[in-house]
Write a protein that holds these residues in place. Sequence first.
Motif, mmCIF file in Angstrom:
data_model
loop_
_atom_site.group_PDB
_atom_site.id
_atom_site.type_symbol
_atom_site.label_atom_id
_atom_site.label_comp_id
_atom_site.label_asym_id
_atom_site.label_seq_id
_atom_site.Cartn_x
_atom_site.Cartn_y
_atom_site.Cartn_z
ATOM 1 N N TRP A 178 37.070 49.640 56.389
ATOM 2 C CA TRP A 178 35.889 50.163 56.766
ATOM 3 C C TRP A 178 35.084 50.165 55.493
ATOM 4 N N VAL A 179 33.781 49.845 55.630
ATOM 5 C CA VAL A 179 32.753 49.855 54.361
ATOM 6 C C VAL A 179 32.163 51.371 54.604
ATOM 7 N N CYS A 180 31.974 51.454 56.122
ATOM 8 C CA CYS A 180 31.276 52.927 56.755
ATOM 9 C C CYS A 180 31.491 53.029 58.087
ATOM 10 N N SER A 181 31.299 54.274 58.625
ATOM 11 C CA SER A 181 31.670 54.367 60.126
ATOM 12 C C SER A 181 30.660 54.818 60.642
ATOM 13 N N GLN A 182 30.177 54.504 61.809
ATOM 14 C CA GLN A 182 28.945 55.315 62.694
ATOM 15 C C GLN A 182 29.118 56.636 62.647
ATOM 16 N N GLY A 183 27.937 57.108 62.389
ATOM 17 C CA GLY A 183 27.933 58.710 62.414
ATOM 18 C C GLY A 183 28.229 59.360 61.208
ATOM 19 N N GLU A 184 28.845 58.620 60.137
ATOM 20 C CA GLU A 184 29.046 59.302 59.347
ATOM 21 C C GLU A 184 27.809 59.340 58.174
ATOM 22 N N ALA A 185 27.987 60.164 57.177
ATOM 23 C CA ALA A 185 27.132 60.084 55.947
ATOM 24 C C ALA A 185 27.253 58.982 55.074
ATOM 25 N N LEU A 186 26.622 58.144 54.612
ATOM 26 C CA LEU A 186 26.436 57.227 53.743
ATOM 27 C C LEU A 186 25.698 57.665 52.318
ATOM 28 N N GLU A 187 26.284 57.502 51.116
ATOM 29 C CA GLU A 187 25.528 57.975 49.915
ATOM 30 C C GLU A 187 25.303 56.969 49.159
ATOM 31 N N ASN A 188 25.565 55.562 49.438
ATOM 32 C CA ASN A 188 25.460 54.355 48.626
ATOM 33 C C ASN A 188 24.606 53.462 49.411
ATOM 34 N N VAL A 189 23.962 52.521 48.928
ATOM 35 C CA VAL A 189 23.404 51.377 49.354
ATOM 36 C C VAL A 189 24.160 50.242 48.730
ATOM 37 N N TYR A 190 24.653 49.273 49.727
ATOM 38 C CA TYR A 190 25.653 48.356 49.274
ATOM 39 C C TYR A 190 24.883 47.051 49.530
ATOM 40 N N VAL A 191 25.107 46.110 48.447
ATOM 41 C CA VAL A 191 24.792 44.751 48.690
ATOM 42 C C VAL A 191 25.709 43.711 48.618
ATOM 43 N N LEU A 192 26.233 43.062 49.786
ATOM 44 C CA LEU A 192 27.181 41.908 49.662
ATOM 45 C C LEU A 192 27.056 40.915 48.857
ATOM 46 N N VAL A 193 28.062 40.571 47.849
ATOM 47 C CA VAL A 193 27.857 39.178 47.053
ATOM 48 C C VAL A 193 28.944 38.356 47.485
ATOM 49 N N LYS A 194 30.051 38.788 48.045
ATOM 50 C CA LYS A 194 31.036 37.734 48.332
ATOM 51 C C LYS A 194 31.690 38.308 49.555
ATOM 52 N N GLY A 195 32.079 37.393 50.532
ATOM 53 C CA GLY A 195 33.117 37.776 51.564
ATOM 54 C C GLY A 195 32.181 37.997 52.916
ATOM 55 N N LYS A 196 32.761 38.572 54.031
ATOM 56 C CA LYS A 196 31.829 38.501 55.239
ATOM 57 C C LYS A 196 32.516 39.932 55.975
#
Length: 236
Positions: A41-59
């Motif tokens: 998991w990169v992140c889970s619904q309902g949780e707090a996320l402190e980072n912004v992520y930009v996907l540069v490789k993968g799916k």
Amino acid sequence: MKEQTDSKQLKDYLCMHHIESVFPDELQPYLSLYHFEPGEWVCSQGEALENVYVLVKGKLKVYTTSAEGKTLILSFQKPLAVIGDIEYVQEIDIINTVEAVSPAVMIGVHHHLLKQWAADHPPLLQFLLHIITEKFYVKSTSLNFHFMYPVDVRLASYLLSVSFDESHALFEGKLSTSSLRDAANLIGTSYRHMNRVIQSFCAQGLVERKKGCIIVKDRQGLQALAGQSIYEPPGR
């Protein structure tokens, strides 16, 4: 998830995707690379996320869960998908669960650093505007697809999305038979109906049940059935 601070590799990814100007020079020393393994998991619904992520490789696989516990797949994301952008702008908890399908590399930066160094940075604001508006388009069309397309088309598209990633030529994913109920929920059908469709796919030589998983045997055949992917944004 593994965090990496490799300035050369980071700059290579920024140049590769032509996003050097998105992040101002003052912010770039605070950028990090994050590596996610398939199924993580990169992140889970309902949780707090402190980072912004930009996907540069993968799916990545993006899905939502209702209050009753039912899941529905929204999309598969390829570079340059952004995770946490809406949450950053609205200052809210995570809207959807995001999971790595193939080995994924993401550029990450903390919310407070974005606000400190890039809150009024035009290239970043334009980038986020494009990404966020695309997300709303994908979400609205993906919900319609569940009513417009039969289960065999939805399953074919799903199998192709979880089994292949153009950015990883050697990656060949498999759908575990233990996760078939979850997969049925994700594409909006019953477990029994999906099993009937899988049996049909096996009879046609499109897929094979082997060692507790479903393996794609005829990628072109599935692509012909699915047509244009209904789960992946156009142009990605």
